[in-house]
Design an enzyme around this catalytic site. Structure first.
Site, PDB file in Angstrom:
ATOM      1  N   ASP A  30       6.000  -5.142  -7.762  1.00  0.00           N
ATOM      2  CA  ASP A  30       5.783  -3.745  -8.182  1.00  0.00           C
ATOM      3  C   ASP A  30       6.798  -2.724  -7.665  1.00  0.00           C
ATOM      4  OD1 ASP A  30       3.598  -5.036  -9.189  1.00  0.00           O
ATOM      5  OD2 ASP A  30       2.087  -3.859  -8.127  1.00  0.00           O
ATOM      6  N   GLU A  78       2.725  -3.423 -12.015  1.00  0.00           N
ATOM      7  CA  GLU A  78       1.324  -3.069 -12.238  1.00  0.00           C
ATOM      8  C   GLU A  78       1.265  -2.070 -13.393  1.00  0.00           C
ATOM      9  OE1 GLU A  78      -0.814  -1.532  -8.842  1.00  0.00           O
ATOM     10  OE2 GLU A  78      -2.521  -0.904 -10.078  1.00  0.00           O
ATOM     11  N   LYS A 135       0.900  -7.105 -14.665  1.00  0.00           N
ATOM     12  CA  LYS A 135      -0.435  -7.350 -14.124  1.00  0.00           C
ATOM     13  C   LYS A 135      -1.293  -6.087 -14.203  1.00  0.00           C
ATOM     14  CE  LYS A 135       1.035  -6.673  -9.292  1.00  0.00           C
ATOM     15  NZ  LYS A 135       0.157  -5.586  -8.890  1.00  0.00           N
ATOM     16  N   LYS A 138      -4.301  -5.447  -8.790  1.00  0.00           N
ATOM     17  CA  LYS A 138      -3.486  -5.397  -7.582  1.00  0.00           C
ATOM     18  C   LYS A 138      -2.862  -6.764  -7.306  1.00  0.00           C
ATOM     19  CE  LYS A 138      -4.723  -1.133  -7.067  1.00  0.00           C
ATOM     20  NZ  LYS A 138      -3.886  -0.168  -7.794  1.00  0.00           N
ATOM     21  N   VAL A 163       5.959  -3.643  -2.890  1.00  0.00           N
ATOM     22  CA  VAL A 163       5.042  -2.591  -2.436  1.00  0.00           C
ATOM     23  C   VAL A 163       3.683  -2.707  -3.134  1.00  0.00           C
ATOM     24  CG1 VAL A 163       6.957  -1.027  -1.959  1.00  0.00           C
ATOM     25  CG2 VAL A 163       5.874  -0.940  -4.207  1.00  0.00           C
ATOM     26  N   THR A 164       2.646  -2.159  -2.486  1.00  0.00           N
ATOM     27  CA  THR A 164       2.620  -1.733  -1.107  1.00  0.00           C
ATOM     28  C   THR A 164       2.061  -2.866  -0.236  1.00  0.00           C
ATOM     29  OG1 THR A 164       0.399  -0.734  -1.237  1.00  0.00           O
ATOM     30  CG2 THR A 164       2.268   0.706  -1.698  1.00  0.00           C
ATOM     31  N   CYS A 168      -0.962  -4.272  -3.043  1.00  0.00           N
ATOM     32  CA  CYS A 168      -0.588  -5.343  -3.976  1.00  0.00           C
ATOM     33  C   CYS A 168       0.063  -6.543  -3.298  1.00  0.00           C
ATOM     34  CB  CYS A 168       0.279  -4.785  -5.094  1.00  0.00           C
ATOM     35  SG  CYS A 168      -0.659  -3.651  -6.138  1.00  0.00           S
TER      36      CYS A 168
HETATM   37  N1  TIU Z   1       1.492  -2.028  -6.207  1.00  0.00           N
HETATM   38  C1  TIU Z   1       0.534  -1.428  -5.503  1.00  0.00           C
HETATM   39  O1  TIU Z   1       0.405  -1.613  -4.301  1.00  0.00           O
HETATM   40  N2  TIU Z   1      -0.283  -0.537  -6.186  1.00  0.00           N
HETATM   41  C2  TIU Z   1      -0.932   0.514  -5.602  1.00  0.00           C
HETATM   42  O2  TIU Z   1      -1.659   1.250  -6.256  1.00  0.00           O
HETATM   43  N3  TIU Z   1      -0.693   0.721  -4.284  1.00  0.00           N
HETATM   44  C3  TIU Z   1      -1.101   1.764  -3.515  1.00  0.00           C
HETATM   45  O3  TIU Z   1      -0.890   1.681  -2.303  1.00  0.00           O
HETATM   46  N4  TIU Z   1      -1.675   2.806  -4.071  1.00  0.00           N
END
Ligand code: TIU
Length: 226
Positions: A30, A78, A135, A138, A163-164, A168
């Site tokens: 992501d 995502e 996807k 998460k 991330v994060t 995810c």
């Molecule tokens: N990719 C991912 O971690 N999606 C999130 O929404 N992460 C947050 O930390 N919000």
């Protein structure tokens, strides 16, 4: 006679991670404009994107070396269908934010496939032939063909970045662990908006003898890829 090449051995916690480039993929989670760029969904939620942007340069160096060794690279994003038919109501209303998934934002409709903000940042843009897994959740395994792609390519181990860290990345590592994959997470290539979650997110992977996997950093991995 065993003719398989000796494994590469990376210094890691809780102990060394051994892998072979034929059976290990780099899974980049992501690294999307909506999460990393000022004005995106992440910032809209009140987050400081500078923490995540620290991961761009180490990921670039790792990606370039990993590609040069001819090993598999997989990217995830995502996001949701433009008609929102794959967006659970629970996720849509969560946070009680005035602007949410599917609403117009500064980089197009937020977290909608095909919109500029949903795409991967230019610094880490996929090359033709590198699978991109879209996807809706998460975790990168839920409701995607990631497991099938890995199985069809003989992949048993994953180097996970992106991330994060606590959302995810952690969800994906847990999903991978239960499906029989070994995961190495690189501390400088994963990022969180919250320093305390970065630390805890990494500690809980390697705790209890590596309950979900291994933790190292890009310098230690690059040292064995040279
Ligand atoms: N990719 C991912 O971690 N999606 C999130 O929404 N992460 C947050 O930390 N919000």
């Amino acid at each position: 006679m065993n003719t398989s090449p000796s494994p590469l051995v990376v210094e890691a916690k809780p102990y060394v991670f051994e892998f072979s480039l034929e059976t290990c993929a780099l899974l980049i989670i992501d690294m999307q404009r909506d999460f990393l760029e000022p004005g995106g969904f992440g910032e809209l939620l009140g987050n400081d994107v500078s923490q995540l942007r620290l991961t761009i340069s180490p990921n670039q160096k790792l990606l370039s070396t990993w590609r040069s060794r001819g090993a598999m690279v997989i990217h995830t994003r995502e996001g949701h269908r433009s008609d929102l038919s794959d967006l659970p109501d629970a996720k849509r209303v969560r946070g009680r934010s005035a602007t949410g998934i599917g609403d117009p934002g500064p980089m197009g409709r937020i977290l909608i496939r095909g919109e500029p903000g949903h795409d991967i940042i230019p610094e880490l843009y996929p090359l033709p032939g590198e699978p991109i897994v879209d996807k809706p959740g998460k975790g990168a395994f839920w409701s995607t063909d990631l497991h099938s792609i890995l199985q069809n390519n003989g992949i048993r181990q994953l180097v996970v970045t992106g991330v994060t860290t606590e959302v995810c990345v952690n969800t994906t590592v847990r999903e991978a662990n239960d499906r029989g994959y070994d995961c190495l997470v690189l501390s400088d290539c994963v990022g969180s908006y919250f320093p305390e979650f970065q630390e805890a997110g990494l500690r809980m992977i390697q705790a209890q003898g590596g309950i979900f996997g291994w933790v190292s950093d890009s310098a230690k991995l690059l040292a064995v890829l040279k």
